[in-house]
Design a protein around this motif. Structure first.
Motif, mmCIF file in Angstrom:
data_model
loop_
_atom_site.group_PDB
_atom_site.id
_atom_site.type_symbol
_atom_site.label_atom_id
_atom_site.label_comp_id
_atom_site.label_asym_id
_atom_site.label_seq_id
_atom_site.Cartn_x
_atom_site.Cartn_y
_atom_site.Cartn_z
ATOM 1 N N ALA A 152 -54.305 47.827 -33.446
ATOM 2 C CA ALA A 152 -55.539 47.135 -33.836
ATOM 3 C C ALA A 152 -56.729 47.610 -33.007
ATOM 4 C CB ALA A 152 -55.359 45.626 -33.684
ATOM 5 N N GLY A 206 -55.774 42.748 -36.036
ATOM 6 C CA GLY A 206 -54.333 42.945 -35.864
ATOM 7 C C GLY A 206 -53.544 41.654 -35.836
ATOM 8 N N THR A 221 -48.067 46.952 -38.595
ATOM 9 C CA THR A 221 -48.830 48.071 -38.053
ATOM 10 C C THR A 221 -49.917 48.564 -39.021
ATOM 11 O OG1 THR A 221 -47.257 48.807 -36.429
ATOM 12 C CG2 THR A 221 -48.543 50.534 -37.491
ATOM 13 N N ALA A 240 -52.836 46.140 -39.142
ATOM 14 C CA ALA A 240 -53.596 46.153 -37.877
ATOM 15 C C ALA A 240 -54.480 47.399 -37.815
ATOM 16 C CB ALA A 240 -52.636 46.125 -36.687
ATOM 17 N N SER A 255 -58.591 47.658 -37.697
ATOM 18 C CA SER A 255 -59.248 48.372 -36.600
ATOM 19 C C SER A 255 -60.272 49.372 -37.146
ATOM 20 C CB SER A 255 -58.176 49.099 -35.783
ATOM 21 O OG SER A 255 -58.730 49.701 -34.659
#
Ligand SMILES: Cc1cc2nc3c(=O)[nH]c(=O)nc-3n(C[C@H](O)[C@H](O)[C@H](O)COP(=O)(O)OP(=O)(O)OC[C@H]3O[C@@H](n4cnc5c(N)ncnc54)[C@H](O)[C@@H]3O)c2cc1C
Ligand SMILES: NC(=O)c1ccc[n+]([C@@H]2O[C@H](COP(=O)([O-])OP(=O)(O)OC[C@H]3O[C@@H](n4cnc5c(N)ncnc54)[C@H](O)[C@@H]3O)[C@@H](O)[C@H]2O)c1
Length: 447
Positions: free
Chosen positions: A13, A297, A308, A311, A315
């Protein structure tokens, strides 16, 4: 101010967005109290797949016994663990190098808010215009006497020797993936759940099939059981106690009862940031109630899965927002997910059970791969695919698959769902042959 943007946490994240943002000249700081790169790189997805992949290979070799292959390799857990360490131990340094190379300042230590622009790390304080909370989750520990003797997912991923008898509490991702691994390595495995359904977010029909396979290979499921306490015995074994005189003695207990947010250790009150038991509360711009503080995240209170890829997406969204290249709210694409059982179950978009429950809204095109010549090459039995179309538009809105290579099929389908292709458009692709994706096209309704 010391930084334009300060991230707390260095996982997916953070770095997916922080690295490109730093390359535009923005002054960035990252505070990490543990390993750089976060859970996925150091004690999650990556470590898990290293332990899982060879076991999947063995299953594939087993399926070809008498069909050209003779002999099934055995697992040497200690060597497999050494292979895992070799690949995973450097991840912490790689995670730091990635940030250093981008010109990001890294600070190692535990971060706590002093006010909305100031964070304390040990004796030091740092200030920033914007702060991103990307502090993820940690394993939940059951609140019962004796729970301090239980292992968590991080412990399991570094288990030096596989115990003879492994007991797993929970029926989610970690519980079922690790039950698959422990059983394939030869442990006697129990899975104890407080309800009677495992892997609730995946299609019931596929989950029942995977569960039946696990039972067949010796995994014992104990549903509707709330373990009430545990006692450690003189020989190191553990005895679990529950209602109706339930008692079970085992070598190892893995507490896989979920993960909880780390934000309770951030002194959020000092900055006035709102959070709840699920995570940090944000608006559709991933902004908290304090305008200069954002979150991303697993740390978020969000309805989409904490994974994953989600996240990383958040980001990158925040980086684009800070660069001024995306001023709009976050627009999530079709979300895909997978559980690494054997075979795998993967899905994207509208869930199969929801589609089945709403026949007036969705058309479900189900296909079995049995009899498909390419699956016969590997002698794979029982693989299944379901494609979900919106009845009104005739466009693809979801898919689910249970198969050895489900991750590849679903990844092939992700852009089709994202682009909401029609049945006709799904036929307008030329794939390499023979391949899994080609097999998939043969299952499309118009073929
Ligand atoms: C066993 C396991 C297997 C998994 N397998 C998969 C998989 O196959 N596929 C998948 O998509 N997802 C998987 N996941 C989930 C995935 O790991 C997470 O969704 C992902 O790591 C989230 O990234 P993040 O950056 O939000 O948080 P994290 O990776 O948790 O990073 C947060 C970071 O913040 C740091 N931190 C926390 N508090 C502070 C503080 N106060 N000060 C400084 N630093 C702090 C932590 O040390 C951590 O490094 C798995 C998770 C586990 C546990
Ligand atoms: N393949 C993957 O993508 C993958 C793999 C592993 C983990 N993850 C992620 O990691 C996170 C954690 O996974 P997880 O399996 O730890 O959590 P989970 O939420 O998937 O499962 C937790 C399980 O524990 C049970 N449980 C919760 N509280 C309990 C209690 N008090 N007593 C008994 N049982 C209880 C729940 O009913 C559930 O079955 C999730 O966000 C998941 O998305 C993903």
């Amino acid at each position: 101010m010391d930084f334009s943007v300060l991230y707390i946490g260095s996982g997916q994240a953070t770095w997916n967005g922080a690295v490109p943002l730093a390359k535009t000249g923005v002054k960035i700081g990252v505070i990490e109290e543990s390993q750089y790169g976060g859970v996925c790189s150091n004690k999650g997805c990556n470590a898990k797949i290293i332990l899982d992949k060879p076991l999947q290979l063995i299953d594939q070799i087993k399926a070809l016994q008498g069909r050209g292959l003779e002999g099934v390799p055995t697992v040497n857990w200690e060597d497999l663990m050494a292979h895992k360490h070799e690949l995973i131990v450097p991840q912490d340094q790689h995670g730091k190098d990635r940030l250093d190379k981008a010109g990001i300042t890294t600070i190692h230590g535990h971060a706590e808010f002093v006010d909305a622009h100031t964070v304390r790390v040990g004796e030091k304080t740092v200030t920033a215009n914007k702060i991103v909370i990307a502090t993820g989750l940690r394993p939940h520990r059951l609140n019962i006497p004796g729970a301090e003797n239980f292992a968590n997912s991080t412990d399991f991923l570094s288990l030096p020797h596989m115990p003879e008898h492994v007991t797993i509490l929970g029926g989610g991702f970690v519980a079922i993936e690790f039950a698959t691994i422990a059983s394939a390595v030869g442990a006697k495995v129990d899975v104890i759940t407080r309800g009677n359904q495992i892997l609730k977010q995946f299609p019931k029909e596929y989950v029942a099939s995977v569960q039946a396979d696990l039972k067949q290979s010796g995994v014992r499921f104990i549903p509707d059981m709330n373990v009430a306490k545990a006692e450690k015995n003189a020989d190191g074994s553990l005895t679990l106690f529950g209602p109706k005189e339930f008692q079970l003695t085992t070598d190892y207990v893995l507490d896989a009862t979920g993960r909880i947010p780390n934000h309770d250790q951030l002194n959020l009150e000092a900055a006035g940031v709102k959070a709840n038991a699920r995570g940090i509360e944000v608006n559709e711009y991933l902004q908290t109630n304090v305008p200069n503080i954002f979150a991303a995240g697993d740390a978020l209170d969000k309805s989409i899965p904490k994974l994953t890829p989600t996240a990383a997406f958040e980001s990158r969204y925040l980086a684009a927002k800070f660069m001024g290249t995306n001023e709009g709210p976050i627009a999530y694409p079709a979300i895909s997910e997978i559980v690494f059982t054997s075979p795998r179950i993967a899905q994207v978009g509208v869930h199969l059970d929801e589609a089945k429950a709403k026949p007036e809204q969705y058309e479900v095109v189900s296909a079995s791969y049995d009899g498909d010549w390419y699956r016969q090459v590997e002698n794979e039995q029982g693989a299944k695919l379901a494609l979900i179309f919106d009845c009104q538009t005739d466009r693809l809105v979801g898919a689910a698959e249970m198969a050895n290579a489900a991750e590849e099929t679903i990844n092939t389908i992700v852009p089709y769902v994202q682009m909401a292709l029609t049945k006709e458009e799904l036929n307008d692709f030329v794939y390499v042959f023979p391949s899994i994706a080609y097999t998939l096209q043969r299952r499309l309704p118009l073929v």
